[in-house]
Scaffold this motif. Structure first.
Motif, PDB file in Angstrom:
ATOM      1  N   ALA A  94       0.832  -1.210   0.000  1.00 55.32           N
ATOM      2  CA  ALA A  94       0.000   0.000   0.000  1.00 55.32           C
ATOM      3  C   ALA A  94       0.864   1.256   0.000  1.00 55.32           C
ATOM      4  CB  ALA A  94      -0.938  -0.017   1.203  1.00 55.32           C
ATOM      5  N   ARG A  95       1.904   1.256   0.798  1.00 57.09           N
ATOM      6  CA  ARG A  95       2.797   2.433   0.831  1.00 57.09           C
ATOM      7  C   ARG A  95       3.481   2.621  -0.519  1.00 57.09           C
ATOM      8  NH1 ARG A  95       3.685   0.472   6.013  1.00 57.09           N
ATOM      9  NH2 ARG A  95       5.532  -0.700   5.375  1.00 57.09           N
ATOM     10  N   LEU A  96       3.933   1.512  -1.107  1.00 57.04           N
ATOM     11  CA  LEU A  96       4.577   1.590  -2.414  1.00 57.04           C
ATOM     12  C   LEU A  96       3.604   2.170  -3.448  1.00 57.04           C
ATOM     13  CD1 LEU A  96       6.901   0.882  -4.392  1.00 57.04           C
ATOM     14  CD2 LEU A  96       5.894  -1.405  -4.585  1.00 57.04           C
ATOM     15  N   MET A  97       2.384   1.701  -3.420  1.00 55.70           N
ATOM     16  CA  MET A  97       1.393   2.164  -4.386  1.00 55.70           C
ATOM     17  C   MET A  97       1.099   3.656  -4.225  1.00 55.70           C
ATOM     18  SD  MET A  97      -1.026  -1.215  -4.120  1.00 55.70           S
ATOM     19  CE  MET A  97      -2.332  -0.706  -5.230  1.00 55.70           C
ATOM     20  N   GLN A  98       1.057   4.109  -2.987  1.00 58.93           N
ATOM     21  CA  GLN A  98       0.800   5.526  -2.753  1.00 58.93           C
ATOM     22  C   GLN A  98       2.019   6.381  -3.105  1.00 58.93           C
ATOM     23  OE1 GLN A  98      -0.331   5.008   1.345  1.00 58.93           O
ATOM     24  NE2 GLN A  98      -2.530   5.068   0.887  1.00 58.93           N
ATOM     25  N   ASP A  99       3.208   5.909  -2.703  1.00 62.79           N
ATOM     26  CA  ASP A  99       4.433   6.687  -2.952  1.00 62.79           C
ATOM     27  C   ASP A  99       4.747   6.799  -4.434  1.00 62.79           C
ATOM     28  OD1 ASP A  99       4.676   6.945  -0.227  1.00 62.79           O
ATOM     29  OD2 ASP A  99       6.272   5.437  -0.015  1.00 62.79           O
ATOM     30  N   GLU A 100       4.465   5.726  -5.206  1.00 61.07           N
ATOM     31  CA  GLU A 100       4.830   5.691  -6.620  1.00 61.07           C
ATOM     32  C   GLU A 100       3.639   5.945  -7.552  1.00 61.07           C
ATOM     33  OE1 GLU A 100       7.897   5.616  -7.470  1.00 61.07           O
ATOM     34  OE2 GLU A 100       8.683   5.150  -5.470  1.00 61.07           O
ATOM     35  N   ASN A 101       2.506   6.354  -6.969  1.00 63.24           N
ATOM     36  CA  ASN A 101       1.308   6.660  -7.765  1.00 63.24           C
ATOM     37  C   ASN A 101       0.928   5.501  -8.690  1.00 63.24           C
ATOM     38  OD1 ASN A 101       0.920   9.349  -6.753  1.00 63.24           O
ATOM     39  ND2 ASN A 101       2.686   9.972  -7.997  1.00 63.24           N
ATOM     40  N   VAL A 102       0.900   4.312  -8.121  1.00 62.43           N
ATOM     41  CA  VAL A 102       0.533   3.122  -8.888  1.00 62.43           C
ATOM     42  C   VAL A 102      -0.943   3.199  -9.275  1.00 62.43           C
ATOM     43  CG1 VAL A 102       0.197   0.618  -8.732  1.00 62.43           C
ATOM     44  CG2 VAL A 102       2.330   1.655  -7.910  1.00 62.43           C
ATOM     45  N   ASP A 103      -1.225   2.917 -10.539  1.00 65.93           N
ATOM     46  CA  ASP A 103      -2.601   2.978 -11.046  1.00 65.93           C
ATOM     47  C   ASP A 103      -3.324   1.645 -10.962  1.00 65.93           C
ATOM     48  OD1 ASP A 103      -2.875   5.777 -12.282  1.00 65.93           O
ATOM     49  OD2 ASP A 103      -0.965   5.070 -13.103  1.00 65.93           O
ATOM     50  N   LEU A 104      -2.563   0.522 -10.990  1.00 65.81           N
ATOM     51  CA  LEU A 104      -3.186  -0.802 -11.000  1.00 65.81           C
ATOM     52  C   LEU A 104      -2.180  -1.808 -10.481  1.00 65.81           C
ATOM     53  CD1 LEU A 104      -5.332  -2.425 -13.778  1.00 65.81           C
ATOM     54  CD2 LEU A 104      -3.234  -3.590 -13.069  1.00 65.81           C
ATOM     55  N   ILE A 105      -2.657  -2.798  -9.731  1.00 71.31           N
ATOM     56  CA  ILE A 105      -1.783  -3.851  -9.202  1.00 71.31           C
ATOM     57  C   ILE A 105      -2.227  -5.194  -9.768  1.00 71.31           C
ATOM     58  CG2 ILE A 105      -3.202  -4.002  -7.106  1.00 71.31           C
ATOM     59  CD1 ILE A 105      -0.613  -4.815  -5.596  1.00 71.31           C
ATOM     60  N   HIS A 106      -1.247  -6.026 -10.138  1.00 73.09           N
ATOM     61  CA  HIS A 106      -1.488  -7.321 -10.783  1.00 73.09           C
ATOM     62  C   HIS A 106      -0.760  -8.396  -9.983  1.00 73.09           C
ATOM     63  CE1 HIS A 106      -1.511  -9.715 -14.854  1.00 73.09           C
ATOM     64  NE2 HIS A 106      -1.859 -10.473 -13.830  1.00 73.09           N
ATOM     65  N   GLY A 107      -1.514  -9.279  -9.331  1.00 78.07           N
ATOM     66  CA  GLY A 107      -0.934 -10.356  -8.534  1.00 78.07           C
ATOM     67  C   GLY A 107      -0.834 -11.649  -9.312  1.00 78.07           C
ATOM     68  N   ARG A 108       0.253 -12.409  -9.059  1.00 79.24           N
ATOM     69  CA  ARG A 108       0.531 -13.590  -9.883  1.00 79.24           C
ATOM     70  C   ARG A 108       0.831 -14.862  -9.081  1.00 79.24           C
ATOM     71  NH1 ARG A 108       1.131 -12.730 -15.214  1.00 79.24           N
ATOM     72  NH2 ARG A 108       1.367 -10.619 -15.995  1.00 79.24           N
ATOM     73  N   SER A 109       0.591 -14.868  -7.795  1.00 79.64           N
ATOM     74  CA  SER A 109       0.829 -16.084  -7.023  1.00 79.64           C
ATOM     75  C   SER A 109      -0.017 -16.031  -5.760  1.00 79.64           C
ATOM     76  CB  SER A 109       2.318 -16.211  -6.667  1.00 79.64           C
ATOM     77  OG  SER A 109       2.586 -17.456  -6.064  1.00 79.64           O
ATOM     78  N   ARG A 110      -0.300 -17.197  -5.194  1.00 82.82           N
ATOM     79  CA  ARG A 110      -1.316 -17.287  -4.146  1.00 82.82           C
ATOM     80  C   ARG A 110      -1.028 -16.431  -2.918  1.00 82.82           C
ATOM     81  NH1 ARG A 110      -1.118 -23.668  -3.742  1.00 82.82           N
ATOM     82  NH2 ARG A 110       1.090 -23.065  -3.883  1.00 82.82           N
ATOM     83  N   ALA A 111       0.126 -16.636  -2.284  1.00 82.79           N
ATOM     84  CA  ALA A 111       0.402 -15.905  -1.048  1.00 82.79           C
ATOM     85  C   ALA A 111       0.444 -14.387  -1.272  1.00 82.79           C
ATOM     86  CB  ALA A 111       1.698 -16.406  -0.424  1.00 82.79           C
ATOM     87  N   PRO A 112       1.257 -13.886  -2.221  1.00 83.60           N
ATOM     88  CA  PRO A 112       1.272 -12.434  -2.409  1.00 83.60           C
ATOM     89  C   PRO A 112      -0.043 -11.868  -2.916  1.00 83.60           C
ATOM     90  CG  PRO A 112       2.593 -13.515  -4.094  1.00 83.60           C
ATOM     91  CD  PRO A 112       2.246 -14.558  -3.081  1.00 83.60           C
ATOM     92  N   CYS A 113      -0.878 -12.702  -3.538  1.00 88.24           N
ATOM     93  CA  CYS A 113      -2.176 -12.199  -3.993  1.00 88.24           C
ATOM     94  C   CYS A 113      -3.080 -11.819  -2.824  1.00 88.24           C
ATOM     95  CB  CYS A 113      -2.860 -13.215  -4.902  1.00 88.24           C
ATOM     96  SG  CYS A 113      -2.370 -13.084  -6.647  1.00 88.24           S
ATOM     97  N   TRP A 114      -2.940 -12.509  -1.678  1.00 89.84           N
ATOM     98  CA  TRP A 114      -3.702 -12.084  -0.507  1.00 89.84           C
ATOM     99  C   TRP A 114      -3.257 -10.697  -0.051  1.00 89.84           C
ATOM    100  CZ3 TRP A 114      -8.125 -13.979   0.623  1.00 89.84           C
ATOM    101  CH2 TRP A 114      -8.423 -15.325   0.404  1.00 89.84           C
ATOM    102  N   SER A 115      -1.938 -10.483  -0.008  1.00 91.83           N
ATOM    103  CA  SER A 115      -1.436  -9.164   0.387  1.00 91.83           C
ATOM    104  C   SER A 115      -1.851  -8.103  -0.619  1.00 91.83           C
ATOM    105  CB  SER A 115       0.093  -9.207   0.512  1.00 91.83           C
ATOM    106  OG  SER A 115       0.514 -10.180   1.440  1.00 91.83           O
ATOM    107  N   ALA A 116      -1.741  -8.427  -1.920  1.00 91.53           N
ATOM    108  CA  ALA A 116      -2.083  -7.464  -2.960  1.00 91.53           C
ATOM    109  C   ALA A 116      -3.565  -7.105  -2.910  1.00 91.53           C
ATOM    110  CB  ALA A 116      -1.714  -8.029  -4.325  1.00 91.53           C
ATOM    111  N   LEU A 117      -4.414  -8.099  -2.617  1.00 91.08           N
ATOM    112  CA  LEU A 117      -5.852  -7.857  -2.547  1.00 91.08           C
ATOM    113  C   LEU A 117      -6.173  -6.777  -1.518  1.00 91.08           C
ATOM    114  CD1 LEU A 117      -8.866  -8.571  -3.023  1.00 91.08           C
ATOM    115  CD2 LEU A 117      -8.585 -10.389  -1.300  1.00 91.08           C
ATOM    116  N   PHE A 118      -5.634  -6.919  -0.325  1.00 89.65           N
ATOM    117  CA  PHE A 118      -5.963  -5.963   0.737  1.00 89.65           C
ATOM    118  C   PHE A 118      -5.246  -4.627   0.544  1.00 89.65           C
ATOM    119  CE2 PHE A 118      -7.239  -9.984   2.650  1.00 89.65           C
ATOM    120  CZ  PHE A 118      -8.518  -9.646   3.083  1.00 89.65           C
TER     121      PHE A 118
END
Length: 399
Positions: A94-118
Protein backbone atom coordinates in the motif's frame (compact mmCIF):
# COMPACT_ATOMS: atom_id res chain seq x y z
CA UNK A 1 -8.10 -25.32 -31.90
CA UNK A 2 -10.77 -24.97 -29.18
CA UNK A 3 -12.44 -28.22 -28.25
CA UNK A 4 -14.95 -26.51 -25.98
CA UNK A 5 -17.32 -23.67 -26.69
CA UNK A 6 -15.69 -20.28 -26.39
CA UNK A 7 -17.73 -19.26 -23.36
CA UNK A 8 -15.18 -16.92 -21.83
CA UNK A 9 -14.21 -13.47 -22.99
CA UNK A 10 -10.84 -13.01 -24.69
CA UNK A 11 -9.56 -9.41 -24.69
CA UNK A 12 -8.56 -7.66 -27.89
CA UNK A 13 -5.03 -7.83 -29.24
CA UNK A 14 -5.15 -4.16 -30.26
CA UNK A 15 -2.33 -1.92 -29.06
CA UNK A 16 -2.90 0.06 -25.86
CA UNK A 17 -1.48 3.44 -24.79
CA UNK A 18 -0.43 3.46 -21.12
CA UNK A 19 1.33 6.82 -21.18
CA UNK A 20 1.40 8.24 -17.67
CA UNK A 21 0.24 5.00 -16.05
CA UNK A 22 2.17 2.95 -13.47
CA UNK A 23 1.50 -0.79 -13.22
CA UNK A 24 2.73 -2.87 -10.29
CA UNK A 25 3.14 -6.64 -10.72
CA UNK A 26 3.65 -8.83 -7.65
CA UNK A 27 5.42 -12.19 -7.98
CA UNK A 28 7.28 -14.15 -5.27
CA UNK A 29 10.60 -14.66 -7.06
CA UNK A 30 12.10 -13.94 -10.44
CA UNK A 31 13.51 -17.29 -11.53
CA UNK A 32 12.64 -19.25 -14.68
CA UNK A 33 9.03 -20.33 -14.13
CA UNK A 34 5.99 -19.49 -16.22
CA UNK A 35 4.66 -16.74 -13.92
CA UNK A 36 8.10 -15.16 -13.68
CA UNK A 37 8.77 -15.17 -17.42
CA UNK A 38 5.31 -13.70 -18.08
CA UNK A 39 6.04 -10.99 -15.50
CA UNK A 40 9.21 -10.11 -17.40
CA UNK A 41 7.42 -10.09 -20.76
CA UNK A 42 4.65 -7.88 -19.38
CA UNK A 43 7.10 -5.44 -17.81
CA UNK A 44 8.64 -4.91 -21.25
CA UNK A 45 5.18 -4.55 -22.83
CA UNK A 46 4.09 -1.96 -20.26
CA UNK A 47 7.18 0.12 -20.97
CA UNK A 48 6.68 -0.17 -24.74
CA UNK A 49 3.09 1.03 -24.25
CA UNK A 50 4.41 4.19 -22.58
CA UNK A 51 3.81 3.10 -18.99
CA UNK A 52 6.00 2.54 -15.96
CA UNK A 53 6.52 -1.08 -14.90
CA UNK A 54 7.18 -1.90 -11.24
CA UNK A 55 7.74 -5.45 -9.99
CA UNK A 56 7.55 -6.29 -6.28
CA UNK A 57 9.47 -9.50 -5.66
CA UNK A 58 12.20 -11.16 -3.62
CA UNK A 59 14.25 -11.09 -6.83
CA UNK A 60 16.13 -13.67 -8.83
CA UNK A 61 17.83 -14.47 -12.12
CA UNK A 62 15.41 -12.45 -14.27
CA UNK A 63 16.00 -9.16 -12.44
CA UNK A 64 18.65 -7.88 -14.84
CA UNK A 65 16.55 -8.73 -17.89
CA UNK A 66 13.52 -6.89 -16.48
CA UNK A 67 15.67 -3.86 -15.70
CA UNK A 68 17.21 -3.99 -19.17
CA UNK A 69 13.68 -3.71 -20.61
CA UNK A 70 12.99 -0.62 -18.50
CA UNK A 71 11.22 -2.30 -15.59
CA UNK A 72 11.96 -1.47 -11.95
CA UNK A 73 12.42 -4.05 -9.18
CA UNK A 74 11.20 -3.36 -5.65
CA UNK A 75 12.54 -5.98 -3.24
CA UNK A 76 9.92 -7.19 -0.80
CA UNK A 77 9.43 -10.50 1.11
CA UNK A 78 6.40 -11.51 -0.98
CA UNK A 79 7.43 -15.17 -1.25
CA UNK A 80 6.68 -15.68 2.42
CA UNK A 81 3.55 -17.58 3.42
CA UNK A 82 3.64 -16.74 7.12
CA UNK A 83 0.52 -14.83 8.22
CA UNK A 84 2.45 -12.05 9.93
CA UNK A 85 4.58 -11.35 6.85
CA UNK A 86 1.53 -11.54 4.59
CA UNK A 87 -0.17 -8.88 6.72
CA UNK A 88 2.92 -6.68 6.84
CA UNK A 89 3.17 -6.95 3.06
CA UNK A 90 -0.27 -5.34 2.83
CA UNK A 91 1.21 -2.20 4.37
CA UNK A 92 4.40 -2.42 2.31
CA UNK A 93 2.48 -2.72 -0.94
CA UNK A 94 0.00 0.00 0.00
CA UNK A 95 2.80 2.43 0.83
CA UNK A 96 4.58 1.59 -2.41
CA UNK A 97 1.39 2.16 -4.39
CA UNK A 98 0.80 5.53 -2.75
CA UNK A 99 4.43 6.69 -2.95
CA UNK A 100 4.83 5.69 -6.62
CA UNK A 101 1.31 6.66 -7.76
CA UNK A 102 0.53 3.12 -8.89
CA UNK A 103 -2.60 2.98 -11.05
CA UNK A 104 -3.19 -0.80 -11.00
CA UNK A 105 -1.78 -3.85 -9.20
CA UNK A 106 -1.49 -7.32 -10.78
CA UNK A 107 -0.93 -10.36 -8.53
CA UNK A 108 0.53 -13.59 -9.88
CA UNK A 109 0.83 -16.08 -7.02
CA UNK A 110 -1.32 -17.29 -4.15
CA UNK A 111 0.40 -15.90 -1.05
CA UNK A 112 1.27 -12.43 -2.41
CA UNK A 113 -2.18 -12.20 -3.99
CA UNK A 114 -3.70 -12.08 -0.51
CA UNK A 115 -1.44 -9.16 0.39
CA UNK A 116 -2.08 -7.46 -2.96
CA UNK A 117 -5.85 -7.86 -2.55
CA UNK A 118 -5.96 -5.96 0.74
CA UNK A 119 -3.39 -3.40 -0.43
CA UNK A 120 -5.65 -2.69 -3.45
CA UNK A 121 -8.65 -2.30 -1.13
CA UNK A 122 -6.71 -0.01 1.21
CA UNK A 123 -5.60 2.25 -1.65
CA UNK A 124 -8.75 1.92 -3.79
CA UNK A 125 -6.77 0.76 -6.82
CA UNK A 126 -7.88 -1.70 -9.54
CA UNK A 127 -6.70 -5.25 -8.92
CA UNK A 128 -5.99 -7.98 -11.50
CA UNK A 129 -4.96 -11.58 -10.83
CA UNK A 130 -3.66 -14.37 -13.07
CA UNK A 131 -4.28 -18.07 -12.36
CA UNK A 132 -1.10 -19.66 -13.77
CA UNK A 133 -1.38 -23.12 -12.21
CA UNK A 134 -3.66 -26.14 -11.78
CA UNK A 135 -7.11 -25.40 -10.31
CA UNK A 136 -7.69 -27.74 -7.35
CA UNK A 137 -11.15 -28.62 -6.05
CA UNK A 138 -10.01 -30.33 -2.82
CA UNK A 139 -9.22 -30.05 0.04
CA UNK A 140 -11.42 -27.14 1.05
CA UNK A 141 -8.60 -25.39 2.92
CA UNK A 142 -6.54 -25.34 -0.29
CA UNK A 143 -9.53 -24.18 -2.35
CA UNK A 144 -9.93 -21.23 0.03
CA UNK A 145 -6.21 -20.42 0.05
CA UNK A 146 -6.03 -20.55 -3.77
CA UNK A 147 -9.07 -18.28 -4.05
CA UNK A 148 -6.73 -15.30 -3.74
CA UNK A 149 -6.05 -15.92 -7.45
CA UNK A 150 -9.67 -15.21 -8.42
CA UNK A 151 -10.41 -12.22 -6.20
CA UNK A 152 -9.31 -9.58 -8.69
CA UNK A 153 -11.78 -7.24 -10.30
CA UNK A 154 -10.67 -9.17 -13.34
CA UNK A 155 -9.07 -12.61 -13.09
CA UNK A 156 -7.04 -13.93 -16.02
CA UNK A 157 -6.99 -17.62 -17.00
CA UNK A 158 -4.29 -18.93 -19.33
CA UNK A 159 -6.70 -21.11 -21.34
CA UNK A 160 -10.40 -21.82 -21.77
CA UNK A 161 -9.75 -25.10 -19.96
CA UNK A 162 -8.37 -23.24 -16.93
CA UNK A 163 -11.29 -20.80 -17.06
CA UNK A 164 -13.77 -23.70 -17.09
CA UNK A 165 -12.04 -25.23 -14.07
CA UNK A 166 -12.10 -21.90 -12.24
CA UNK A 167 -15.82 -21.55 -13.02
CA UNK A 168 -16.49 -25.05 -11.67
CA UNK A 169 -14.66 -24.41 -8.38
CA UNK A 170 -15.43 -20.69 -7.97
CA UNK A 171 -18.72 -20.13 -9.88
CA UNK A 172 -19.12 -16.62 -8.51
CA UNK A 173 -16.19 -15.30 -10.59
CA UNK A 174 -17.42 -16.28 -14.07
CA UNK A 175 -18.33 -12.75 -15.18
CA UNK A 176 -14.88 -11.48 -14.13
CA UNK A 177 -12.89 -14.10 -16.03
CA UNK A 178 -10.83 -13.24 -19.09
CA UNK A 179 -8.83 -15.77 -21.13
CA UNK A 180 -5.32 -14.70 -22.10
CA UNK A 181 -3.35 -17.66 -23.56
CA UNK A 182 0.38 -17.78 -23.08
CA UNK A 183 2.48 -16.56 -25.97
CA UNK A 184 5.92 -17.31 -27.34
CA UNK A 185 8.63 -15.46 -29.25
CA UNK A 186 7.71 -16.64 -32.73
CA UNK A 187 10.55 -14.70 -34.34
CA UNK A 188 13.27 -16.38 -32.28
CA UNK A 189 11.71 -19.79 -32.98
CA UNK A 190 11.37 -19.39 -36.75
CA UNK A 191 12.92 -22.45 -38.46
CA UNK A 192 14.59 -20.31 -41.12
CA UNK A 193 16.84 -18.84 -38.42
CA UNK A 194 18.92 -22.03 -38.38
CA UNK A 195 21.22 -23.47 -41.03
CA UNK A 196 21.69 -27.19 -41.70
CA UNK A 197 25.14 -26.88 -40.18
CA UNK A 198 23.72 -25.43 -36.96
CA UNK A 199 21.16 -28.22 -36.74
CA UNK A 200 23.87 -30.80 -37.31
CA UNK A 201 26.03 -29.23 -34.61
CA UNK A 202 23.21 -29.41 -32.08
CA UNK A 203 22.58 -33.04 -32.94
CA UNK A 204 26.28 -33.78 -32.62
CA UNK A 205 26.20 -32.26 -29.13
CA UNK A 206 23.42 -34.73 -28.32
CA UNK A 207 25.35 -37.62 -29.87
CA UNK A 208 22.79 -38.01 -32.67
CA UNK A 209 23.52 -38.59 -36.35
CA UNK A 210 22.62 -35.85 -38.81
CA UNK A 211 20.11 -38.06 -40.69
CA UNK A 212 18.42 -39.61 -37.62
CA UNK A 213 14.76 -38.96 -36.76
CA UNK A 214 14.72 -37.00 -33.48
CA UNK A 215 11.80 -36.90 -31.06
CA UNK A 216 12.16 -34.08 -28.53
CA UNK A 217 10.33 -33.96 -25.20
CA UNK A 218 10.63 -30.32 -24.07
CA UNK A 219 9.57 -30.43 -20.43
CA UNK A 220 10.82 -30.59 -16.88
CA UNK A 221 11.91 -34.14 -16.16
CA UNK A 222 9.22 -35.23 -13.73
CA UNK A 223 6.63 -37.98 -13.48
CA UNK A 224 3.85 -35.45 -14.20
CA UNK A 225 5.27 -34.67 -17.64
CA UNK A 226 5.13 -38.35 -18.59
CA UNK A 227 8.63 -39.09 -19.87
CA UNK A 228 8.17 -42.66 -18.60
CA UNK A 229 5.05 -43.04 -20.76
CA UNK A 230 6.97 -41.78 -23.77
CA UNK A 231 9.78 -44.26 -23.12
CA UNK A 232 7.31 -47.15 -22.97
CA UNK A 233 5.77 -45.96 -26.24
CA UNK A 234 9.20 -45.85 -27.88
CA UNK A 235 9.65 -49.50 -26.94
CA UNK A 236 6.37 -50.43 -28.65
CA UNK A 237 7.00 -48.90 -32.07
CA UNK A 238 6.28 -51.13 -35.06
CA UNK A 239 7.94 -49.18 -37.85
CA UNK A 240 11.44 -50.07 -38.99
CA UNK A 241 12.79 -46.58 -38.31
CA UNK A 242 14.63 -46.17 -35.03
CA UNK A 243 14.07 -42.63 -33.72
CA UNK A 244 16.14 -40.99 -31.02
CA UNK A 245 14.40 -39.58 -27.96
CA UNK A 246 15.92 -36.44 -26.46
CA UNK A 247 14.40 -35.15 -23.21
CA UNK A 248 15.25 -31.48 -22.82
CA UNK A 249 14.59 -30.02 -19.39
CA UNK A 250 15.82 -29.85 -15.83
CA UNK A 251 15.18 -32.72 -13.44
CA UNK A 252 15.45 -30.29 -10.52
CA UNK A 253 16.98 -32.90 -8.24
CA UNK A 254 14.70 -35.80 -9.18
CA UNK A 255 17.62 -38.21 -9.35
CA UNK A 256 15.54 -41.33 -8.68
CA UNK A 257 13.22 -40.57 -11.61
CA UNK A 258 16.18 -39.89 -13.92
CA UNK A 259 17.84 -43.15 -12.89
CA UNK A 260 14.58 -45.05 -13.49
CA UNK A 261 14.28 -43.57 -16.99
CA UNK A 262 17.82 -44.53 -17.89
CA UNK A 263 17.36 -48.02 -16.52
CA UNK A 264 14.11 -48.51 -18.44
CA UNK A 265 15.63 -47.20 -21.68
CA UNK A 266 18.36 -49.81 -21.35
CA UNK A 267 15.85 -52.58 -20.56
CA UNK A 268 13.78 -51.93 -23.68
CA UNK A 269 16.85 -51.66 -25.89
CA UNK A 270 16.91 -47.96 -26.72
CA UNK A 271 19.60 -46.84 -24.27
CA UNK A 272 21.83 -45.74 -27.13
CA UNK A 273 18.98 -43.68 -28.63
CA UNK A 274 17.88 -41.94 -25.43
CA UNK A 275 19.30 -38.72 -24.04
CA UNK A 276 18.63 -36.44 -21.08
CA UNK A 277 20.25 -33.08 -21.81
CA UNK A 278 19.28 -31.16 -18.67
CA UNK A 279 18.33 -27.50 -18.65
CA UNK A 280 18.58 -26.02 -22.15
CA UNK A 281 19.42 -22.32 -22.42
CA UNK A 282 18.84 -22.17 -26.18
CA UNK A 283 15.48 -23.79 -26.83
CA UNK A 284 15.09 -22.43 -30.39
CA UNK A 285 18.17 -24.36 -31.50
CA UNK A 286 16.91 -27.49 -29.72
CA UNK A 287 13.59 -27.37 -31.55
CA UNK A 288 15.41 -26.71 -34.82
CA UNK A 289 17.40 -29.93 -34.38
CA UNK A 290 14.29 -32.08 -33.84
CA UNK A 291 11.68 -33.66 -36.13
CA UNK A 292 8.75 -34.20 -33.75
CA UNK A 293 7.85 -32.77 -30.31
CA UNK A 294 5.94 -34.82 -27.72
CA UNK A 295 4.79 -33.90 -24.19
CA UNK A 296 2.67 -36.81 -22.80
CA UNK A 297 1.60 -35.32 -19.46
CA UNK A 298 -0.23 -37.62 -17.06
CA UNK A 299 -2.56 -34.89 -15.82
CA UNK A 300 -4.16 -32.05 -17.80
CA UNK A 301 -1.90 -29.09 -18.51
CA UNK A 302 -3.53 -25.73 -17.74
CA UNK A 303 -1.94 -24.47 -20.97
CA UNK A 304 1.40 -26.04 -21.95
CA UNK A 305 3.83 -23.45 -23.31
CA UNK A 306 6.36 -25.80 -24.94
CA UNK A 307 3.74 -27.25 -27.30
CA UNK A 308 3.15 -23.81 -28.83
CA UNK A 309 6.90 -23.17 -28.92
CA UNK A 310 7.40 -26.38 -30.87
CA UNK A 311 4.67 -25.41 -33.33
CA UNK A 312 6.24 -21.96 -33.73
CA UNK A 313 9.46 -23.79 -34.59
CA UNK A 314 7.65 -25.66 -37.38
CA UNK A 315 7.46 -29.05 -35.66
CA UNK A 316 4.53 -31.46 -35.71
CA UNK A 317 3.44 -32.19 -32.14
CA UNK A 318 1.82 -34.84 -29.96
CA UNK A 319 0.28 -33.96 -26.61
CA UNK A 320 -2.08 -35.56 -24.12
CA UNK A 321 -5.75 -35.37 -25.03
CA UNK A 322 -6.66 -33.17 -22.07
CA UNK A 323 -6.50 -29.65 -20.73
CA UNK A 324 -4.97 -26.82 -22.69
CA UNK A 325 -3.54 -29.12 -25.37
CA UNK A 326 -7.05 -29.56 -26.75
CA UNK A 327 -6.97 -25.86 -27.57
CA UNK A 328 -3.46 -25.52 -28.94
CA UNK A 329 -3.12 -28.76 -30.96
CA UNK A 330 -5.25 -29.15 -34.09
CA UNK A 331 -5.70 -32.93 -34.33
CA UNK A 332 -6.52 -33.19 -38.03
CA UNK A 333 -4.84 -34.36 -41.21
CA UNK A 334 -2.18 -32.05 -42.67
CA UNK A 335 -4.39 -31.10 -45.63
CA UNK A 336 -7.18 -30.11 -43.22
CA UNK A 337 -5.03 -27.71 -41.21
CA UNK A 338 -3.82 -30.24 -38.65
CA UNK A 339 -0.77 -29.56 -36.49
CA UNK A 340 -0.34 -32.97 -34.83
CA UNK A 341 -2.01 -35.59 -32.65
CA UNK A 342 -3.83 -35.75 -29.31
CA UNK A 343 -3.02 -38.92 -27.40
CA UNK A 344 -5.02 -40.61 -24.64
CA UNK A 345 -3.40 -39.61 -21.37
CA UNK A 346 -1.25 -42.33 -19.79
CA UNK A 347 -1.78 -44.79 -22.68
CA UNK A 348 1.64 -45.86 -24.01
CA UNK A 349 0.28 -48.15 -26.80
CA UNK A 350 -1.93 -45.33 -28.13
CA UNK A 351 1.00 -42.94 -28.06
CA UNK A 352 3.18 -45.51 -29.85
CA UNK A 353 0.57 -45.78 -32.62
CA UNK A 354 0.69 -42.02 -33.14
CA UNK A 355 4.48 -41.95 -33.20
CA UNK A 356 4.34 -44.77 -35.77
CA UNK A 357 1.91 -42.64 -37.81
CA UNK A 358 4.37 -39.74 -37.74
CA UNK A 359 7.30 -41.98 -38.69
CA UNK A 360 5.30 -43.47 -41.57
CA UNK A 361 4.04 -40.14 -42.89
CA UNK A 362 5.71 -38.79 -46.04
CA UNK A 363 8.11 -35.94 -45.38
CA UNK A 364 5.76 -33.55 -47.17
CA UNK A 365 2.98 -34.43 -44.73
CA UNK A 366 5.15 -33.81 -41.69
CA UNK A 367 6.34 -30.53 -43.17
CA UNK A 368 2.72 -29.48 -43.75
CA UNK A 369 1.85 -30.23 -40.12
CA UNK A 370 4.78 -28.04 -39.10
CA UNK A 371 3.71 -25.23 -41.41
CA UNK A 372 0.17 -25.42 -40.06
CA UNK A 373 1.50 -25.35 -36.51
CA UNK A 374 3.50 -22.19 -37.09
CA UNK A 375 0.46 -20.55 -38.71
CA UNK A 376 -1.61 -21.59 -35.67
CA UNK A 377 0.84 -19.82 -33.34
CA UNK A 378 1.08 -16.70 -35.51
CA UNK A 379 -2.72 -16.42 -35.42
CA UNK A 380 -3.28 -16.92 -31.69
CA UNK A 381 -0.23 -17.53 -29.52
CA UNK A 382 2.44 -14.89 -30.07
CA UNK A 383 4.04 -13.03 -27.19
CA UNK A 384 2.72 -9.77 -28.61
CA UNK A 385 -0.86 -11.11 -28.63
CA UNK A 386 -0.54 -12.24 -25.01
CA UNK A 387 0.87 -8.91 -23.89
CA UNK A 388 -1.68 -6.84 -25.77
CA UNK A 389 -4.56 -8.91 -24.39
CA UNK A 390 -3.26 -8.29 -20.86
CA UNK A 391 -2.79 -4.57 -21.54
CA UNK A 392 -6.40 -4.46 -22.72
CA UNK A 393 -7.45 -5.97 -19.38
CA UNK A 394 -5.60 -3.13 -17.64
CA UNK A 395 -7.27 -0.61 -19.95
CA UNK A 396 -10.70 -2.04 -19.13
CA UNK A 397 -10.18 -1.20 -15.45
CA UNK A 398 -8.36 2.10 -15.97
CA UNK A 399 -11.05 3.75 -18.11
Amino acid sequence: MLSMSNRFQMPSTDAVDLTGRTILQVVPRLETGGAEITTMEMAAAIVRAGGRALVASEGGALESRIEAEGGEIVHMPVASKTPLTLWRNVGRLARLMQDENVDLIHGRSRAPCWSALFAAKRTDRPYVTTFHSTVHDTPQAKVLYNSSLVRGQISIANSHYTASRIEAVYPWVKSRLRVVPRGCDERALAPENFSNAERAAKRAAWGVDEDAFVVICPARVTNLKGQHILLEAMGLLKTQRQPHLICVGSAQGRDDYVAALKRRASEIGIGNRFGLTGLETDMPSAYAAADLAIVPTIRPEPFGRTIIEAQAAGLPVIGSDAGGYRETIIAKAPEDGGTGWLSEMGNAPALAAQIDAALSMPKAGLSKLGENGRANVLTQYTRNAMCNRTLNVYQELLK
